[in-house]
Design a protein around this motif. Structure first.
Motif, PDB file in Angstrom:
ATOM      1  N   ASP A  17       0.803  -1.226   0.000  1.00 57.64           N
ATOM      2  CA  ASP A  17       0.000   0.000   0.000  1.00 57.64           C
ATOM      3  C   ASP A  17       0.835   1.275   0.000  1.00 57.64           C
ATOM      4  OD1 ASP A  17      -2.537  -1.342   0.168  1.00 57.64           O
ATOM      5  OD2 ASP A  17      -2.111  -1.738   2.282  1.00 57.64           O
ATOM      6  N   LEU A  18       1.978   1.243   0.627  1.00 56.08           N
ATOM      7  CA  LEU A  18       2.745   2.462   0.859  1.00 56.08           C
ATOM      8  C   LEU A  18       3.177   3.228  -0.386  1.00 56.08           C
ATOM      9  CD1 LEU A  18       5.042   1.701   3.929  1.00 56.08           C
ATOM     10  CD2 LEU A  18       3.318   3.499   3.724  1.00 56.08           C
ATOM     11  N   PRO A  19       3.523   2.582  -1.500  1.00 62.38           N
ATOM     12  CA  PRO A  19       3.970   3.375  -2.665  1.00 62.38           C
ATOM     13  C   PRO A  19       2.965   4.441  -3.097  1.00 62.38           C
ATOM     14  CG  PRO A  19       4.571   1.084  -2.973  1.00 62.38           C
ATOM     15  CD  PRO A  19       3.731   1.135  -1.729  1.00 62.38           C
ATOM     16  N   ASN A  20       1.682   4.122  -3.089  1.00 61.06           N
ATOM     17  CA  ASN A  20       0.677   5.108  -3.488  1.00 61.06           C
ATOM     18  C   ASN A  20       0.598   6.264  -2.498  1.00 61.06           C
ATOM     19  OD1 ASN A  20      -0.107   3.770  -5.828  1.00 61.06           O
ATOM     20  ND2 ASN A  20      -1.669   2.577  -4.778  1.00 61.06           N
ATOM     21  N   LEU A  21       0.655   5.951  -1.200  1.00 58.40           N
ATOM     22  CA  LEU A  21       0.634   7.006  -0.192  1.00 58.40           C
ATOM     23  C   LEU A  21       1.865   7.894  -0.327  1.00 58.40           C
ATOM     24  CD1 LEU A  21      -0.239   8.514   2.332  1.00 58.40           C
ATOM     25  CD2 LEU A  21       0.812   6.690   3.700  1.00 58.40           C
ATOM     26  N   ILE A  22       3.029   7.285  -0.439  1.00 55.38           N
ATOM     27  CA  ILE A  22       4.260   8.065  -0.542  1.00 55.38           C
ATOM     28  C   ILE A  22       4.230   8.956  -1.779  1.00 55.38           C
ATOM     29  CG2 ILE A  22       6.757   7.906  -0.909  1.00 55.38           C
ATOM     30  CD1 ILE A  22       6.682   5.347   0.849  1.00 55.38           C
ATOM     31  N   ALA A  23       3.756   8.412  -2.901  1.00 50.04           N
ATOM     32  CA  ALA A  23       3.662   9.216  -4.125  1.00 50.04           C
ATOM     33  C   ALA A  23       2.754  10.421  -3.917  1.00 50.04           C
ATOM     34  CB  ALA A  23       3.151   8.357  -5.281  1.00 50.04           C
TER      35      ALA A  23
END
Length: 248
Positions: A17-23
């Motif tokens: 999940d984190l890649p979308n949040l970080i982006a």
């Protein structure tokens, strides 16, 4: 001087999940914020992804250790944070590019304890406060659109109201916000869309548990026992198929 803002995230094995949040954090038009992560001792690549984000974001703070659930993680993150206000954003949520700028502007202009905004819950737009604004029926949604993504909270409010309670594992945010309102916290609604909240979180996966905890909160706060019981039963009936599905 505008108020400072912390974005608070609780993680546990959230590498998918984190890649979308970080982006979404990297894409903020106002980069002057800190990202504070309370991790539950993840064993996947969660901490690696957070560490990589340090080169893209101005300030990243991480505390990783076993915890007692998501609200225990939030309490740790709040202690670690330095922002005047904070916004809770889940590992599977995203903020829209103007979110930080809009929240900081609204907090500066109003000085409110709670600044609430619109957001998407999945594909559904949550565009305002529940009406009629009956606390006995809607709980915190009689005052705010939601907790994660849709709300900026003055961090020092916890010094006056207390931390998120460990006695409510699923909806401690409801208890905190309702307590704050009863102690005079001022709420302001601003009509911008902050981001997208994922409706697949812990509370969504235990619908019966959420209904029962909200009932306990209303009774604890002095609402009519009879009325609260009737509302709880109606919610159980309304969500019966979902509750049965989650039991399988």
């Amino acid at each position: 001087m505008p108020p400072s803002l912390s974005i608070i995230t609780a993680t546990y094995n959230a590498e998918s999940d984190l890649p979308n949040l970080i982006a979404s954090l990297v894409a903020q038009t106002d980069a002057d914020f800190e990202w504070v992560v309370a991790d539950g001792n993840s064993t996947d690549r969660t901490l690696e992804l957070i560490d990589r984000a340090k080169s893209q974001l101005r300030t990243v703070k991480v505390d990783s250790r076993p915890d007692f659930g998501i609200y225990d993680a939030y309490n740790r993150a709040i202690k670690l944070a330095s922002g005047d206000y904070y916004v809770v954003v889940g590992a599977d949520d995203v903020l829209f590019p103007e979110a930080v700028a809009n929240y900081k502007r609204a907090c500066a202009e109003t000085g409110a304890d709670l600044v609430t905004a619109c957001y998407y819950a999945g594909d559904q737009l949550i565009a305002g406060i529940r009406q009629p604004a009956w606390e006995w029926l809607w709980g915190m949604h009689a005052y705010v659109t939601g907790h994660a993504v849709g709300l900026a909270i003055r961090r020092d409010l916890h010094k006056e109201v207390g931390a998120y309670s460990r006695y409510f594992l699923l909806v401690a945010d409801q208890f905190f916000i309702l307590q704050a309102i009863r102690q005079g916290a001022r709420v302001v609604f601003r009509d911008f869309i902050a981001g997208r909240y994922s409706p697949q979180g812990t509370s969504s996966c235990n619908k019966l548990g959420c209904i029962v905890e909200l009932y306990r909160i209303k009774v604890k706060l002095g609402h009519s026992l009879l009325l609260s019981t009737l509302v709880m039963l109606c919610r159980v009936i309304k969500n019966w198929s979902r509750i049965q599905e989650q039991r399988r």
